[in-house]
Design a protein around this motif. Sequence first.
Motif, mmCIF file in Angstrom:
data_model
loop_
_atom_site.group_PDB
_atom_site.id
_atom_site.type_symbol
_atom_site.label_atom_id
_atom_site.label_comp_id
_atom_site.label_asym_id
_atom_site.label_seq_id
_atom_site.Cartn_x
_atom_site.Cartn_y
_atom_site.Cartn_z
ATOM 1 N N ARG A 276 0.845 -1.191 0.000
ATOM 2 C CA ARG A 276 0.000 0.000 0.000
ATOM 3 C C ARG A 276 0.888 1.252 0.000
ATOM 4 O O ARG A 276 2.059 1.199 0.364
ATOM 5 C CB ARG A 276 -0.912 0.040 1.232
ATOM 6 N N VAL A 277 0.305 2.369 -0.379
ATOM 7 C CA VAL A 277 0.969 3.667 -0.270
ATOM 8 C C VAL A 277 0.633 4.274 1.083
ATOM 9 O O VAL A 277 -0.512 4.196 1.543
ATOM 10 C CB VAL A 277 0.520 4.619 -1.401
ATOM 11 N N ARG A 278 1.629 4.850 1.747
ATOM 12 C CA ARG A 278 1.401 5.602 2.980
ATOM 13 C C ARG A 278 1.897 7.023 2.771
ATOM 14 O O ARG A 278 2.858 7.262 2.015
ATOM 15 C CB ARG A 278 2.148 4.965 4.151
ATOM 16 N N ARG A 279 1.263 7.957 3.434
ATOM 17 C CA ARG A 279 1.611 9.364 3.275
ATOM 18 C C ARG A 279 1.937 10.004 4.610
ATOM 19 O O ARG A 279 1.347 9.686 5.629
ATOM 20 C CB ARG A 279 0.464 10.133 2.599
ATOM 21 N N ARG A 280 2.922 10.895 4.551
ATOM 22 C CA ARG A 280 3.256 11.778 5.667
ATOM 23 C C ARG A 280 3.548 11.011 6.954
ATOM 24 O O ARG A 280 2.780 11.064 7.911
ATOM 25 C CB ARG A 280 2.132 12.787 5.888
ATOM 26 N N LEU A 281 4.660 10.346 6.976
ATOM 27 C CA LEU A 281 5.115 9.653 8.170
ATOM 28 C C LEU A 281 6.517 10.130 8.514
ATOM 29 O O LEU A 281 7.300 10.501 7.641
ATOM 30 C CB LEU A 281 5.127 8.137 7.968
ATOM 31 N N THR A 282 6.828 10.115 9.791
ATOM 32 C CA THR A 282 8.148 10.506 10.266
ATOM 33 C C THR A 282 8.872 9.268 10.769
ATOM 34 O O THR A 282 8.364 8.554 11.632
ATOM 35 C CB THR A 282 8.046 11.550 11.393
#
Length: 363
Positions: A276-282
């Motif tokens: 899956r694509v994930r967005r905006r993680l640190t």
Amino acid sequence: MDSPSTNGLPQFGRAVVDNLQTAVLVIDEQRRMLYLNQAAEVLFGASVRQLSGQPLELLLSDPDLTELIGETFERHQAVLRHDLTFLPPGSDVPKRCDCWLTPCELVGQRSLLLELATTGPLGDTEREARLLAQQEASRLMLRGLAHEIKNPLGGLRGAAQLLERELADPDLTEFTQIIIGEADRLKNLIDRMLSPQLTLDNGRVSVHEVLERVRALVSTDLPADVCIDCDYDPSLPDLWADREHLIQAFLNLVRNAVQAVDEAPARPGRVTLRTRVRRRLTIAGRHHRLLVQVDIIDNGPGVPEHLREQIFHPLITGRPTGTGLGLSIAQSLVSRHEGCINFYSTPGNTVFSVLLPIAGEQR
């Protein structure tokens, strides 16, 4: 409606939300706070009456969060933001939390539900020191292991070549070529491990091509009542990564999952590879706008409770025949790509999630 601060939340809904242990806020499209549950009041040290109608920035001042709220309203899709930081009232120590943003509609107007789960103080030096020590121990273990297995690989490759010359059936050379190819791949990998620079041979890599290679390797000795399923997102872009490192990391994880399933009484055993694509993680203090998440899911017995805090340490294993190196090596290889591995485990459902930033060739 009991008071304007509830902004139309039904009585039953307020009762449920107020009994949650995580902080919940509701904001409108102008980012004004409409409602806070009791856990949020405790977290921020203010009541819903004091904060109702006030801008969210009064509590959470983060430019990335402001942009993310706008995107969530626009796309009307739930989003998870890791490592959001804020300064609690009366404290000099910033805290961090995971923040779930969920679009909703209250009294005919578009709203956003923010759920905050604190993950500890920012700059937890003791925890970070433990992680650094763990990674360093993993690197030392890798170098020692690489030195010990390098010589036998040459003999393995030579034996496969001799066997291939003696085979009467040309179709069987497929298997000797797998042995030779894997021996060469491991030798190249080990040569880089023994190098003081531990450099990455980065290039454009399809994560699905890597996973299919891993699946083919594991399938050669897959138990009869265990299957490997795939749930791929075809829209994923290529990674800028070291292909051999990724193959080794995922090979360790998938083999671990297959072994766990094979030892479980439940049948049929199942391992699922999901992307899956994930967005905006640190990750490790660095914010990434776009990442690939690869989940290795199995229906085995789960990770024993007493091993969960040390599962990525070298020589830690829950199996009598295990070496305790697979997860440690995988974590080390993934961390070199600025990624990380997390896991969630209950009996019958264990998920190891690999997060890898999607970066351009300029990296």
